[in-house]
Design a protein around this motif. Sequence first.
Motif, mmCIF file in Angstrom:
data_model
loop_
_atom_site.group_PDB
_atom_site.id
_atom_site.type_symbol
_atom_site.label_atom_id
_atom_site.label_comp_id
_atom_site.label_asym_id
_atom_site.label_seq_id
_atom_site.Cartn_x
_atom_site.Cartn_y
_atom_site.Cartn_z
ATOM 1 N N ALA A 1 43.800 44.677 40.572
ATOM 2 C CA ALA A 1 43.452 43.320 40.143
ATOM 3 C C ALA A 1 44.222 42.284 40.961
ATOM 4 N N LEU A 2 45.515 42.514 41.211
ATOM 5 C CA LEU A 2 46.318 41.599 42.022
ATOM 6 C C LEU A 2 45.809 41.546 43.460
ATOM 7 N N SER A 3 45.431 42.717 44.008
ATOM 8 C CA SER A 3 45.017 42.769 45.416
ATOM 9 C C SER A 3 43.708 42.059 45.662
ATOM 10 N N TYR A 4 42.771 42.138 44.695
ATOM 11 C CA TYR A 4 41.424 41.645 44.941
ATOM 12 C C TYR A 4 41.119 40.337 44.216
ATOM 13 N N THR A 5 42.150 39.680 43.711
ATOM 14 C CA THR A 5 41.950 38.376 43.057
ATOM 15 C C THR A 5 42.746 37.321 43.817
ATOM 16 N N GLU A 6 42.041 36.360 44.403
ATOM 17 C CA GLU A 6 42.702 35.307 45.179
ATOM 18 C C GLU A 6 42.879 34.034 44.361
ATOM 19 N N ARG A 7 42.071 33.842 43.343
ATOM 20 C CA ARG A 7 42.238 32.672 42.484
ATOM 21 C C ARG A 7 41.691 33.021 41.101
ATOM 22 N N GLY A 8 42.169 32.263 40.136
ATOM 23 C CA GLY A 8 41.742 32.535 38.772
ATOM 24 C C GLY A 8 42.858 33.209 37.989
ATOM 25 N N ARG A 9 42.528 34.292 37.274
ATOM 26 C CA ARG A 9 43.539 34.914 36.419
ATOM 27 C C ARG A 9 43.252 36.389 36.218
ATOM 28 N N ILE A 10 44.240 37.030 35.629
ATOM 29 C CA ILE A 10 44.170 38.450 35.261
ATOM 30 C C ILE A 10 44.450 38.547 33.769
ATOM 31 N N SER B 1 31.285 44.895 36.094
ATOM 32 C CA SER B 1 31.644 43.955 37.151
ATOM 33 C C SER B 1 30.436 43.149 37.601
ATOM 34 N N THR B 2 30.717 41.922 38.063
ATOM 35 C CA THR B 2 29.705 41.059 38.661
ATOM 36 C C THR B 2 30.242 40.570 39.999
ATOM 37 N N PRO B 3 29.568 40.889 41.112
ATOM 38 C CA PRO B 3 30.058 40.443 42.414
ATOM 39 C C PRO B 3 30.283 38.932 42.448
ATOM 40 N N GLY B 4 31.450 38.528 42.945
ATOM 41 C CA GLY B 4 31.800 37.122 43.054
ATOM 42 C C GLY B 4 32.402 36.534 41.794
ATOM 43 N N ARG B 5 32.393 37.295 40.663
ATOM 44 C CA ARG B 5 32.923 36.744 39.408
ATOM 45 C C ARG B 5 34.061 37.575 38.817
ATOM 46 N N GLY B 6 34.183 38.818 39.230
ATOM 47 C CA GLY B 6 35.303 39.604 38.746
ATOM 48 C C GLY B 6 34.899 40.955 38.192
ATOM 49 N N SER B 7 35.912 41.702 37.734
ATOM 50 C CA SER B 7 35.711 43.062 37.242
ATOM 51 C C SER B 7 36.491 43.272 35.956
ATOM 52 N N CYS B 8 36.032 44.261 35.170
ATOM 53 C CA CYS B 8 36.713 44.629 33.934
ATOM 54 C C CYS B 8 36.782 46.148 33.864
ATOM 55 N N PHE B 9 37.990 46.703 33.931
ATOM 56 C CA PHE B 9 38.221 48.137 33.815
ATOM 57 C C PHE B 9 38.769 48.427 32.419
ATOM 58 N N SER B 10 38.214 49.464 31.767
ATOM 59 C CA SER B 10 38.649 49.832 30.416
ATOM 60 C C SER B 10 39.058 51.301 30.400
ATOM 61 N N VAL B 11 40.285 51.554 29.981
ATOM 62 C CA VAL B 11 40.758 52.927 29.787
ATOM 63 C C VAL B 11 40.586 53.245 28.303
ATOM 64 N N ILE B 12 39.696 54.174 27.997
ATOM 65 C CA ILE B 12 39.325 54.449 26.605
ATOM 66 C C ILE B 12 39.953 55.771 26.169
ATOM 67 N N LEU B 13 40.709 55.723 25.081
ATOM 68 C CA LEU B 13 41.410 56.909 24.591
ATOM 69 C C LEU B 13 41.477 56.889 23.071
#
Length: 494
Positions: free
Chosen positions: A396-405, A475-487
């Motif tokens: 997330a840090l590597s592929y986000t240039e602006r916005g938030r995590i 994920s949506t190209p140009g808008r961001g991604s959401c990864f979920s670890v489900i346990l």
Amino acid sequence: MAQSLRVLVVDDCEDDALLLVHRIRAAGYRVEHACVCTAVDMATALAQGDWDVVVSDVRMPGFGAAGALELYKTAGGCCPFIVVSGVITEEAAVTLLKAGAHDFVLKSNLARLVPAIERELREVEGRRARQAIERALRLSEERYALAAKGANDGLWDWDLDSGRVFYSPRWHQMLGLAEGQAAATITAWLDRVHPDDLGGVRGVLEEHLNGASNQFSAEHRLRDAAGRWRWMLARGMAVRDEGRPRRVVGSLTDTTLYREAVEASDRALAAKVRFLAAASHDLRQPVQALFCFSAVLGDALGGHPAAPVVAELDGALSGLKSLLDSLLDVSRIDAGLISPARERFPLCRLTDALAAEIAPLAERKGLGFRYLPCHGMVDTDPVLLGRILRNLLANALSYTERGRILMGCRRRGDRVAVVVADTGIGIAGDQRRQIFEEFYQIANTERDRRKGLGLGLSIAQRLAGLLGARIDVASTPGRGSCFSVILPFIPPGQ
């Protein structure tokens, strides 16, 4: 309600035919009948009707019981055929019975007609039932034979009463024997079992015969005609009569190639373990030495124009160390050398620590960071789960240039999703599987090591598999991604 009976009467006397029908109706049957007296009429009636019984006189002008019986058999008749006559010699009656008639009744004793019909109807039902059973048995045997042929297995059938054993042609072929070469005894099999396996095979077989198991199954080595040992899996089941085993039927499967493949795999795994043990020490040691030499060189070149080269060297060494560590991690996971050390712990203990690590890094890059604390307990390996989440946060840090995590948790029934979301470059739909492959990276065609090595998600997915968890991606190209670890999740208070 009266039982219906369709009766075909072969007689040239209408009164005699009606008398026969009256007798049958008097016995309580609802009769539908037709009367014929020529071969043509009878053939037509047989073709058009489904008759329950045929009653035929012996003699008629140009026709008779013998001709009617032949037409009946030609048409495939299976209902009772009863001969009724005023006078018939014993020789003629025997001839008709041998030809296929089911009974004969004298007109002077028509009281026998209905009992004879009822008896023969019961016989017909019995024959039909037996034929159905025989057809089902043939079909079952054909299916079993086809299945065994398709599986390439040998068959055996041990009659416990006689002691004889049938070994199929394929059973002989699997051991390099000519068909029929093996004696029809159980010792012909057991004498070929490897001495180290014989006790186990006998024990499992005796347990099954004594009713201690539902099925007999034993993998063992058999000596073939050339004296070689081949691995075989014998399976079977006893057929019992009031609890007593009468026969055992089963199959023999050649598992030699599978065994050889397993042994080869075990040898390869052992070699891989030895390599990893050596690599962990022998490869990491010179890399660590290079770091020491770089530090000494940096001190010696303090203020020298070449000093910036040392910084580049440190960066290259860091990339090398990261690559080596990641490759060894992947190999150790694939070799089964990493086992989860599960414990029950509050999920916030891990996520609070990760949030404290990531927040300053996000701030340094000019990104917002939001953390939604997680509540409740989980039963998993905190170290391995931490590595998965750190890899997702690093991406997330590597592929986000602006916005938030964002990092937080969401309940999904009896499971919890630990979510890492960003406003980065996003991932196209056709790439969501590829991102879990080794060395696959998005937007890093120049292979800039500062953007990682392309192993983080591959390692994360492998570790999730070890924990019985899964990683979902939206994920949506140009808008961001959401990864979920489900346990699996343990609610608060439990």
